[in-house]
Design an enzyme around this catalytic site. Structure first.
Site, PDB file in Angstrom:
ATOM      1  N   ALA A 124       6.985  -7.496 -16.731  1.00 27.36           N
ATOM      2  CA  ALA A 124       7.402  -6.685 -15.663  1.00 27.36           C
ATOM      3  C   ALA A 124       8.403  -7.003 -14.833  1.00 27.36           C
ATOM      4  O   ALA A 124       8.967  -8.213 -14.881  1.00 27.36           O
ATOM      5  CB  ALA A 124       5.951  -6.215 -14.937  1.00 27.36           C
ATOM      6  N   PHE A 125       9.050  -6.148 -13.966  1.00 26.17           N
ATOM      7  CA  PHE A 125      10.010  -6.359 -13.175  1.00 26.17           C
ATOM      8  C   PHE A 125       9.877  -7.336 -12.083  1.00 26.17           C
ATOM      9  O   PHE A 125      10.684  -8.238 -11.669  1.00 26.17           O
ATOM     10  CB  PHE A 125      10.765  -5.139 -12.656  1.00 26.17           C
ATOM     11  CG  PHE A 125      10.019  -4.759 -11.334  1.00 26.17           C
ATOM     12  CD1 PHE A 125       9.965  -5.349 -10.038  1.00 26.17           C
ATOM     13  CD2 PHE A 125       8.740  -3.773 -11.650  1.00 26.17           C
ATOM     14  CE1 PHE A 125       9.295  -4.663  -9.196  1.00 26.17           C
ATOM     15  CE2 PHE A 125       8.155  -3.305 -10.616  1.00 26.17           C
ATOM     16  CZ  PHE A 125       8.419  -3.648  -9.153  1.00 26.17           C
ATOM     17  N   GLY A 130       1.975  -4.840 -16.524  1.00 27.43           N
ATOM     18  CA  GLY A 130       2.337  -3.410 -16.050  1.00 27.43           C
ATOM     19  C   GLY A 130       1.281  -2.585 -15.318  1.00 27.43           C
ATOM     20  O   GLY A 130       0.471  -3.053 -15.060  1.00 27.43           O
ATOM     21  N   SER A 131       1.783  -1.298 -15.390  1.00 26.40           N
ATOM     22  CA  SER A 131       0.642  -0.360 -14.798  1.00 26.40           C
ATOM     23  C   SER A 131      -0.537  -0.311 -15.365  1.00 26.40           C
ATOM     24  O   SER A 131      -0.550  -0.316 -16.682  1.00 26.40           O
ATOM     25  CB  SER A 131       1.288   0.885 -14.551  1.00 26.40           C
ATOM     26  OG  SER A 131       1.499   1.592 -15.735  1.00 26.40           O
ATOM     27  N   GLY A 160      -0.850   0.462 -19.429  1.00 28.03           N
ATOM     28  CA  GLY A 160      -1.649  -0.810 -20.091  1.00 28.03           C
ATOM     29  C   GLY A 160      -2.827   0.079 -21.142  1.00 28.03           C
ATOM     30  O   GLY A 160      -3.156  -0.574 -21.976  1.00 28.03           O
ATOM     31  N   GLU A 174      -2.188  -7.464 -18.571  1.00 25.81           N
ATOM     32  CA  GLU A 174      -2.589  -8.001 -16.888  1.00 25.81           C
ATOM     33  C   GLU A 174      -1.742  -6.474 -16.127  1.00 25.81           C
ATOM     34  O   GLU A 174      -0.723  -6.139 -16.108  1.00 25.81           O
ATOM     35  CB  GLU A 174      -1.464  -8.992 -16.627  1.00 25.81           C
ATOM     36  CG  GLU A 174      -1.915 -10.412 -17.294  1.00 25.81           C
ATOM     37  CD  GLU A 174      -3.156 -11.018 -16.602  1.00 25.81           C
ATOM     38  OE1 GLU A 174      -3.625 -10.243 -15.885  1.00 25.81           O
ATOM     39  OE2 GLU A 174      -3.698 -11.837 -17.326  1.00 25.81           O
ATOM     40  N   CYS A 211       1.610  -8.756  -8.403  1.00 23.41           N
ATOM     41  CA  CYS A 211       0.202  -8.290  -8.834  1.00 23.41           C
ATOM     42  C   CYS A 211      -0.859  -8.259  -7.805  1.00 23.41           C
ATOM     43  O   CYS A 211      -1.957  -7.783  -7.741  1.00 23.41           O
ATOM     44  CB  CYS A 211      -0.235  -8.562 -10.268  1.00 23.41           C
ATOM     45  SG  CYS A 211       1.037  -8.224 -11.327  1.00 23.41           S
ATOM     46  N   THR A 212      -0.576  -9.621  -7.140  1.00 22.13           N
ATOM     47  CA  THR A 212      -1.793 -10.248  -6.355  1.00 22.13           C
ATOM     48  C   THR A 212      -1.635 -10.062  -4.908  1.00 22.13           C
ATOM     49  O   THR A 212      -2.225 -10.470  -4.030  1.00 22.13           O
ATOM     50  CB  THR A 212      -1.697 -11.712  -6.465  1.00 22.13           C
ATOM     51  OG1 THR A 212      -0.622 -12.284  -6.376  1.00 22.13           O
ATOM     52  CG2 THR A 212      -2.777 -12.214  -7.886  1.00 22.13           C
ATOM     53  N   GLU A 257      -3.740   1.548  -6.211  1.00 18.85           N
ATOM     54  CA  GLU A 257      -2.673   0.634  -6.082  1.00 18.85           C
ATOM     55  C   GLU A 257      -1.231   1.050  -5.644  1.00 18.85           C
ATOM     56  O   GLU A 257      -0.714   1.702  -6.425  1.00 18.85           O
ATOM     57  CB  GLU A 257      -2.609  -0.537  -6.906  1.00 18.85           C
ATOM     58  CG  GLU A 257      -1.681  -1.686  -6.667  1.00 18.85           C
ATOM     59  CD  GLU A 257      -1.369  -2.728  -7.879  1.00 18.85           C
ATOM     60  OE1 GLU A 257      -1.312  -3.791  -7.689  1.00 18.85           O
ATOM     61  OE2 GLU A 257      -1.262  -2.129  -8.964  1.00 18.85           O
ATOM     62  N   GLY A 314      -0.373 -16.167  -4.896  1.00 20.63           N
ATOM     63  CA  GLY A 314       0.142 -17.392  -5.030  1.00 20.63           C
ATOM     64  C   GLY A 314      -0.735 -18.195  -6.098  1.00 20.63           C
ATOM     65  O   GLY A 314      -1.112 -19.446  -5.439  1.00 20.63           O
TER      66      GLY A 314
END
Length: 530
Positions: free
Chosen positions: A177-178, A258-259, A263, A280, A314-315, A417, A479
């Site tokens: 992903a970007f 990705g989304s 996914g 993921e 993502c987090t 999200e 992180g």
């Protein structure tokens, strides 16, 4: 920030700023003409031309010639051929190649980090930190190359022994992903190479420069070691390129980041051909702050989790559950931090807030804020684009804190999200209530509890606690380190990458029973004598 341009065969000219050309030149990337976006031992590309744009300024950074359908097919074929050679290279020798890749990445860490900032938009320290993740996972995989052990299992039959043996799997397709245009590929490549596989990388169409720069570094190491370049192939392209890679029966494992919507489709396609998949997907992560929490730790962590990378991790922290006793103080201090943020050039050392990655991300942000307002939420800070003229060419939006009218997790405010810096807040009285809110959303990637009470810690980490894949205590949602497996549960996809036992997904397992006796008894006492 991504457009496609059909051209004849001519190079497209572009006038780069000094800021951009300096970054590209530091990595040996051309500052004029087209860049080849396909690598399988040779650099090429005859598909459509795609533009890479800087999200902070809007300038065109590069024109990349992507993979045609035929070139994708040829690249997969070459990767299979390279795999058949590479699988027989001893694992410690593969580890040595990874060590050399690590050294090359480390030598160019700051320059690669600057490229991540330039093309993706995250601030410089985060860009450099992302490249460091690739360096770290290479370190991990070097050691792993000597420890990819199987097991010896006791047999019930005399004179027999059972071995569980891992062997290389085949070709691994990585669709990244970007938001992490370097690190996610690194997680996959390092483990895949250590396991003896070949890898085909299909990066995000909006971050082709990062993938080309990284692939050039890796290609140089492979060439010096007389390893086929197709062991680490690259195919840039649009979603059709990704679809073709996913459905190929010559790709044993597909790792997709990705989304949730895409996914789900990837998982179905790979399962339909009995391939392996690592997903993921969405995060929608929550932090819970208890009355006994050390607020000097919790508040900065929530601030970074929600605002870092402009809310595009993502987090990233998207939900904040505050105990009633500390809610006023936490919100007051958070708002002061938010108002101190000055957006700017992500390459500048003192910038904490860069842009969103694309124009469409601005629409996503504004849609979410509009829904909050229309549903009766209280917007404490933020809630719009920045109005400064200097920021107009970029994708800059204000980090936002909102208190929705209802804490009901099923409401789309909480269950969906939003990949932008929007933090939704709810107030609770009992930890059990906050845990229920934490769990009652479709996603399950990261979660965080702030407390100094061991009883709370035990409940949070136990069977009645958080159902996320990452369950932190006095650590923010964002992180993660490379040593533990990274991934989430539920609609996040159940995938695991990076450390821990993640490597076991990149091998094929065989149970091998060996008879070293002079008899051939059957298991379970079966007697089949003629």
């Amino acid at each position: 920030m991504f457009t496609r341009t059909k051209t004849s065969g001519k190079h497209l000219s572009r006038a780069l700023s000094t800021r951009a050309s300096t970054v590209l030149q530091s990595l040996g990337l051309p500052t004029s003409g087209e860049l080849a976006g396909v690598y399988d031992g040779q650099w090429k590309g005859s598909g459509e031309v795609m533009e890479s744009r800087c999200p902070a300024t809007g300038e065109v950074l590069a024109n990349v010639r992507t993979a045609s359908p035929q070139e994708l097919h040829e690249t997969i074929e070459k990767s299979r051929a390279a795999y058949r050679q590479f699988r027989n290279v001893p694992a410690p020798r593969r580890g040595e190649i990874l060590r050399q890749i690590r050294e090359e990445l480390a030598a160019k860490r700051d320059n690669l980090g600057a490229l991540v900032s330039l093309e993706m938009g995250k601030i410089k320290t985060e860009g450099v930190g992302e490249v460091q993740e690739f360096v770290d996972i290479c370190d991990y995989a070097v050691g792993l190359s000597r420890m990819m052990n199987g097991r010896v299992v006791a047999s019930e039959r005399p004179g027999h022994v059972i071995y569980e043996v891992p062997n290389p799997l085949g070709v691994v397709g990585v669709l990244s992903a970007f938001n992490f245009p370097v690190a996610v590929y690194g997680w996959n490549l390092a483990l895949s190479l250590a396991a003896g596989n070949a890898t085909v990388w299909k990066p995000s169409p909006t971050t082709p420069l990062c993938s080309i720069a990284v692939s050039k570094i890796i290609a140089g190491v492979l060439e010096r070691n007389n390893i086929p370049g197709a062991v680490a192939s690259l195919v840039t392209g649009d979603k059709e390129t990704g679809k073709d890679l996913v459905k190929s029966r010559d790709v044993e494992l597909v790792s997709f980041t990705g989304s949730e919507a895409v996914g789900r489709n990837v998982g179905e396609k790979v399962a339909s051909r009995f391939g392996k998949v690592i997903l993921e997907l969405g995060g929608n992560n929550a932090s819970i702050v208890m009355p006994d929490a050390d607020l000097s730790l919790a508040i900065p962590a929530v601030f970074f989790g929600a605002v870092g990378t402009a809310g595009q991790r993502c987090t990233s922290t998207r939900r904040l559950y505050l105990h009633r006793k500390v809610a006023p103080e936490v919100l007051e201090r958070l708002q002061k931090l938010y108002k101190s943020v000055i957006p700017g050039d992500p390459l500048a050392a003192d910038t904490l807030l860069g842009p969103l990655h694309t124009r469409s991300a601005i629409k996503t942000y504004l849609t979410a804020v509009d829904y909050l307002r229309s549903s009766g939420a209280e917007i404490l800070t933020g809630g719009s684009k920045y109005s400064e003229e200097a920021l107009a060419p970029g994708n800059f939006v204000q980090p936002t804190i909102a208190i929705p009218k209802s804490p009901e997790p099923k409401d789309r405010i909480w269950s969906t999200e939003t990949f932008a810096p929007v933090l939704n807040v709810a107030i609770f009285d009992e930890l059990e209530q906050a845990i229920e809110w934490n769990n009652n959303v479709p996603q399950g990637l990261s979660s965080s509890l702030w407390t100094r009470d061991l009883r709370h810690l035990g409940k949070w980490m136990g069977p009645s606690g958080s159902d996320a894949g990452i369950v932190n205590v006095n650590v923010g949602t964002s992180g993660a380190e490379i040593g533990a497996a990274f991934g989430g549960n539920k609609s996040t996809g159940w995938g695991r990458e990076s450390g821990g036992d993640s490597w076991k997904q990149y091998v094929r397992w065989s149970a091998c029973t060996v008879n070293y006796s002079d008899a051939a008894p059957l298991a379970q006492g079966v007697n089949f004598a003629a």
